[in-house]
Design an enzyme around this catalytic site. Structure first.
Site, PDB file in Angstrom:
ATOM      1  N   ASP A  80      -6.199  14.770  78.857  1.00  0.00           N
ATOM      2  CA  ASP A  80      -6.001  13.200  78.189  1.00  0.00           C
ATOM      3  C   ASP A  80      -4.585  12.972  77.507  1.00  0.00           C
ATOM      4  OD1 ASP A  80      -7.505  10.965  77.720  1.00  0.00           O
ATOM      5  OD2 ASP A  80      -7.910  11.549  75.696  1.00  0.00           O
ATOM      6  N   CYS A 132     -10.742   1.943  80.036  1.00  0.00           N
ATOM      7  CA  CYS A 132     -10.250   3.008  79.043  1.00  0.00           C
ATOM      8  C   CYS A 132     -10.781   2.377  77.672  1.00  0.00           C
ATOM      9  CB  CYS A 132      -8.847   3.411  79.368  1.00  0.00           C
ATOM     10  SG  CYS A 132      -8.719   4.899  78.213  1.00  0.00           S
ATOM     11  N   TYR A 141     -14.373   3.183  75.754  1.00  0.00           N
ATOM     12  CA  TYR A 141     -14.135   4.150  74.535  1.00  0.00           C
ATOM     13  C   TYR A 141     -14.833   3.452  73.303  1.00  0.00           C
ATOM     14  CZ  TYR A 141     -11.807   8.155  76.558  1.00  0.00           C
ATOM     15  OH  TYR A 141     -11.504   9.135  77.273  1.00  0.00           O
ATOM     16  N   TYR A 150     -13.330   6.535  67.609  1.00  0.00           N
ATOM     17  CA  TYR A 150     -13.795   5.466  68.343  1.00  0.00           C
ATOM     18  C   TYR A 150     -15.004   4.594  67.810  1.00  0.00           C
ATOM     19  CZ  TYR A 150     -10.763   8.056  71.397  1.00  0.00           C
ATOM     20  OH  TYR A 150      -9.586   8.619  71.823  1.00  0.00           O
ATOM     21  N   GLU A 172     -12.567   6.703  85.557  1.00  0.00           N
ATOM     22  CA  GLU A 172     -13.011   7.105  84.425  1.00  0.00           C
ATOM     23  C   GLU A 172     -14.031   7.916  84.601  1.00  0.00           C
ATOM     24  OE1 GLU A 172     -12.141   7.011  81.183  1.00  0.00           O
ATOM     25  OE2 GLU A 172     -10.810   5.438  81.114  1.00  0.00           O
TER      26      GLU A 172
END
Length: 228
Positions: A52, A143, A147, A171, A219
């Site tokens: 990441d 993304c 998240y 998040y 993802e």
């Protein structure tokens, strides 16, 4: 479903259609379940963090490309502020977490990119290079919004004893949720500016939706890479 704008709601619905519910596969992946339950193997979490970190390098480049693709000063300001936040805040957050596991930043920089990381990041960059801002935002959106949705769900009833509580809180927190709402507004306004208020009826809509669904699939592969 979080309210991150009209475009997201429609794209999310499209990603839920068919024999394979791509959005569910992404946001309810076994990796995510492991985070929620605190049962994710530490080696999988660290593999994810390393990849990441590399992903964020390219994600930052993609948002820098969004500055070039912008048509208004407001779009440029938002994209440039996002680059700053990614490079100076979120990437440092990754560095700090890895440091707590004894992994130095130089080790992150020397990590070899996995096939899943290469596939995902190059797809997003190609969307921006070959298309306009709408193509780029459609590829970036899963993304950001995914998240946000994951954070909202996992943050409910979160135990402080969960070893991944810090990741979840990031998040689920107000700051990141605010970003999701702002990006949703940016996308809706960019669509209205370029194709009109009835943008779901635009000839471009199918292509943009396909970009969103494809990035969502990537993802899923990214989570899977971390569990291998």
């Amino acid at each position: 479903m979080p309210e991150y704008g009209q475009a997201f709601a429609l794209w999310r619905e499209a990603a839920c259609q068919g024999d394979t519910d791509i959005w569910h596969a992404y946001t309810c992946h076994p990796f995510v379940k492991g985070l929620q339950e605190g049962t994710l193997p530490p080696e999988s979490y660290l593999r994810y963090l390393k990849q990441d970190y590399l992903f964020l390098l390219h994600f930052s480049r993609a948002w820098a490309l969004a500055v070039v693709k912008s048509e208004t000063l407001d779009e440029m300001k938002f994209a440039s502020a996002t680059v700053d936040a990614l490079v100076n805040l979120e990437m440092q957050h990754h560095v700090d977490i890895c440091a707590s596991y004894g992994i130095e930043e130089q080790t992150l920089l020397e990590t070899e990119e996995s096939a899943a990381t290469i596939a995902y990041t190059r797809y997003v960059l190609d969307a921006g290079l070959s298309g306009d801002l709408l193509d780029l935002l459609a590829a970036l959106a899963p993304c950001i919004f995914g998240y946000g949705e994951i954070g909202r769900r996992l943050g409910k009833g979160l135990s402080t004893e969960n070893p991944y509580a810090e990741w979840i809180e990031t998040y689920a927190g107000t700051a990141y949720q605010k970003v999701c709402h702002e990006v949703g507004l940016l996308i809706d306004e960019a669509l209205i500016r370029r194709v009109g208020r009835d943008f779901p009826l635009s000839p471009r809509w199918e292509r943009l939706t396909h970009r969103f669904v494809t990035a969502s699939k990537l993802e899923v592969d990214f989570w899977g890479m971390a569990l291998q």
